[in-house]
Design a protein around this motif. Structure first.
Motif, PDB file in Angstrom:
ATOM      1  N   ASN A 188      -7.129   1.111  -5.386  1.00  0.00           N
ATOM      2  CA  ASN A 188      -7.130   1.711  -4.053  1.00  0.00           C
ATOM      3  C   ASN A 188      -7.952   0.843  -3.118  1.00  0.00           C
ATOM      4  O   ASN A 188      -9.083   0.451  -3.453  1.00  0.00           O
ATOM      5  N   LEU A 189      -7.389   0.546  -1.939  1.00  0.00           N
ATOM      6  CA  LEU A 189      -8.053  -0.368  -1.016  1.00  0.00           C
ATOM      7  C   LEU A 189      -9.335   0.233  -0.450  1.00  0.00           C
ATOM      8  O   LEU A 189     -10.335  -0.474  -0.281  1.00  0.00           O
ATOM      9  N   THR A 233      -4.028   4.672   0.756  1.00  0.00           N
ATOM     10  CA  THR A 233      -4.317   3.243   0.622  1.00  0.00           C
ATOM     11  C   THR A 233      -4.297   2.803  -0.840  1.00  0.00           C
ATOM     12  O   THR A 233      -4.959   1.831  -1.210  1.00  0.00           O
ATOM     13  N   ASP A 234      -3.523   3.500  -1.687  1.00  0.00           N
ATOM     14  CA  ASP A 234      -3.331   3.039  -3.053  1.00  0.00           C
ATOM     15  C   ASP A 234      -2.631   1.686  -3.041  1.00  0.00           C
ATOM     16  O   ASP A 234      -1.674   1.479  -2.292  1.00  0.00           O
ATOM     17  N   VAL A 235      -3.102   0.759  -3.871  1.00  0.00           N
ATOM     18  CA  VAL A 235      -2.456  -0.545  -3.997  1.00  0.00           C
ATOM     19  C   VAL A 235      -1.385  -0.419  -5.076  1.00  0.00           C
ATOM     20  O   VAL A 235      -1.688  -0.351  -6.274  1.00  0.00           O
ATOM     21  N   THR A 238     -10.496   1.038   7.524  1.00  0.00           N
ATOM     22  CA  THR A 238      -9.844   1.619   6.356  1.00  0.00           C
ATOM     23  C   THR A 238     -10.091   3.125   6.293  1.00  0.00           C
ATOM     24  O   THR A 238      -9.197   3.897   5.930  1.00  0.00           O
ATOM     25  N   LEU A 276       0.834  -1.189   0.000  1.00  0.00           N
ATOM     26  CA  LEU A 276       0.000   0.000   0.000  1.00  0.00           C
ATOM     27  C   LEU A 276       0.875   1.247   0.000  1.00  0.00           C
ATOM     28  O   LEU A 276       1.932   1.271   0.632  1.00  0.00           O
TER      29      LEU A 276
END
Length: 280
Positions: free
Chosen positions: A152-153, A127-129, A177, A123
């Protein structure tokens, strides 16, 4: 983000949750108009004047010393993530500068691929994957099949209907989150993409505003996760999160399993089903 308003709302929300009994204060016999501590009670516990604390809560007290911040954290019984958030909100605003795209270095990409028996992903900010191995894409969603801005999570948990089906205890996970995003907002108040994400979630997620406005903050470190996969059923994980050296805004998340457990067996079956086919 209006830092003064954020600071005021955060301090009010934290003192509202603490009763005089919890703070160790004697009953004074007076009726209470607030659900938690009064400003004067917080000031007394922190060893500052009521006038100073009032100005601080209104964003008019400048930048307090680390000793005052620590005293406030003790008075408000803040956990480590909340202390970090308070420090961020009280910090001098940084000069606005373009935010460069985050990249995962080759060594971390290689690490993800060697973790082929368990889901793992990295991450970044908001919270971008940034990267995910094959099992992570199977257990959650195929982030690589999405456009880069959609990986994005928070968007996955809050806006993807499939996430509500796949994620056990979805409400807890989604709320946590949002708390991670709150911590990010305090650290990067000028992040335009984060502001856009918060705006999108506010408009499109029925639950988001309530969770956002409670000012909870969270730094994910470890815990448990439960998913329901359409092919192999129930999956239970113990996750661990680490900050790789060299980039404090990246987090490596690994979903571990008990050896010999039903989840371990299910992951082996899932891995065999989705293994890439070798070219003839």
């Amino acid at each position: 983000m209006d830092r003064s308003r954020e600071l005021a709302d955060f301090l009010r929300s934290r003192r509202a949750r603490i009763t005089p009994d919890q703070a160790g204060l004697p009953a004074d016999g007076r009726g209470r108009r607030v659900s938690g501590l009064r400003r004067g009670e917080v000031a007394r516990l922190a060893g500052v004047s009521t006038e100073y604390y009032t100005r601080l809560e209104q964003g008019r007290a400048g930048h307090p010393s680390p000793e005052v911040v620590e005293a406030l954290a003790r008075a408000l019984q803040l956990d480590p993530a909340e202390r970090e958030h308070l420090t961020d909100l009280l910090a001098r605003p940084a000069r606005h500068a373009p935010v460069s795209p985050q990249q995962v270095r080759p060594g971390l990409h290689l690490m993800l691929q060697t973790l082929h028996d368990v889901p793992a992903f990295i991450l970044g900010r908001r919270t971008d994957v940034l990267a995910a191995n094959r099992l992570a894409r199977e257990v959650l969603t195929d982030f690589e099949a999405l456009a880069v801005p959609q990986r994005n999570l928070a968007r996955y948990y809050l806006l993807d209907p499939e996430a509500r089906i796949r994620t056990g205890d979805w409400e807890r996970v989604a709320a946590e989150t949002v708390a991670m995003l709150r911590l990010e907002a305090g650290r990067h108040p000028q992040d335009r993409r984060l502001a856009d994400l918060v705006g999108e979630l506010t408009l499109r997620s029925p639950e988001f505003s309530s969770w956002w406005n409670d000012h909870r903050v969270l730094r994910r470190t470890h815990g448990t996760k439960h998913y329901r996969h359409p092919l192999v059923g129930e999956l239970h994980f113990h996750y661990e999160s680490f900050q790789p050296p060299g980039d404090p805004d990246q987090t490596l998340c690994v979903y571990n399993v008990e050896p010999g457990s039903p989840t371990a067996q299910a992951l082996r079956l899932l891995s065999s089903w989705v293994a890439p086919t070798a070219a003839p």
